[in-house]
Design a protein around this motif. Sequence first.
Motif, PDB file in Angstrom:
ATOM      1  N   GLU A 193      12.794 140.046 -41.454  1.00 52.55           N
ATOM      2  CA  GLU A 193      13.677 139.187 -40.679  1.00 52.55           C
ATOM      3  C   GLU A 193      12.993 138.683 -39.403  1.00 52.55           C
ATOM      4  O   GLU A 193      13.203 137.548 -38.978  1.00 52.55           O
ATOM      5  CB  GLU A 193      14.941 139.961 -40.314  1.00 52.55           C
ATOM      6  CG  GLU A 193      16.047 139.119 -39.752  1.00 52.55           C
ATOM      7  CD  GLU A 193      17.309 139.931 -39.528  1.00 52.55           C
ATOM      8  OE1 GLU A 193      18.016 139.611 -38.571  1.00 52.55           O
ATOM      9  OE2 GLU A 193      17.574 140.864 -40.296  1.00 52.55           O
TER      10      GLU A 193
ATOM     11  N   GLN B 214      10.999 135.464 -40.224  1.00 52.30           N
ATOM     12  CA  GLN B 214      11.622 134.419 -41.038  1.00 52.30           C
ATOM     13  C   GLN B 214      11.501 133.031 -40.408  1.00 52.30           C
ATOM     14  O   GLN B 214      11.060 132.092 -41.064  1.00 52.30           O
ATOM     15  CB  GLN B 214      13.094 134.749 -41.281  1.00 52.30           C
ATOM     16  CG  GLN B 214      13.827 133.675 -42.044  1.00 52.30           C
ATOM     17  CD  GLN B 214      15.269 134.046 -42.278  1.00 52.30           C
ATOM     18  OE1 GLN B 214      15.546 135.166 -42.645  1.00 52.30           O
ATOM     19  NE2 GLN B 214      16.170 133.125 -42.067  1.00 52.30           N
TER      20      GLN B 214
ATOM     21  N   ASP C 163      14.939 139.033 -46.488  1.00 55.20           N
ATOM     22  CA  ASP C 163      15.349 137.704 -46.906  1.00 55.20           C
ATOM     23  C   ASP C 163      14.343 137.162 -47.905  1.00 55.20           C
ATOM     24  O   ASP C 163      13.132 137.316 -47.738  1.00 55.20           O
ATOM     25  CB  ASP C 163      15.442 136.765 -45.707  1.00 55.20           C
ATOM     26  CG  ASP C 163      16.618 137.093 -44.816  1.00 55.20           C
ATOM     27  OD1 ASP C 163      17.665 137.490 -45.353  1.00 55.20           O
ATOM     28  OD2 ASP C 163      16.494 136.971 -43.595  1.00 55.20           O
TER      29      ASP C 163
END
Length: 90
Positions: free
Chosen positions: A12, A15, A56
């Motif tokens: 994260e 990202q 993600d």
Amino acid sequence: MRFKIILAMVNENYQDKVIESAKEAGATGVTILNARGEGIHKQKSFLGLNMEAQKDMLLFLVEDFIANNIMEAIYKAGYLANMAMESHSA
């Protein structure tokens, strides 16, 4: 016109940098999915509860001729070389 799909699981923390770098390399957009993975090694547990790392999954649909440039940008921006080294030392 030929297309490729690039899939990248990133932490994260990286990202936004990965997405920005991919766009600078020619990507026009991204689909972001919440994902968790499972490998051959046992999951870590804490007091009997499994600790699952959520990450993600970034999906880029890109034209064939710019796919390598985008993958290299993702690799650098996501510090994926460091992650590969960490998983081998575990």
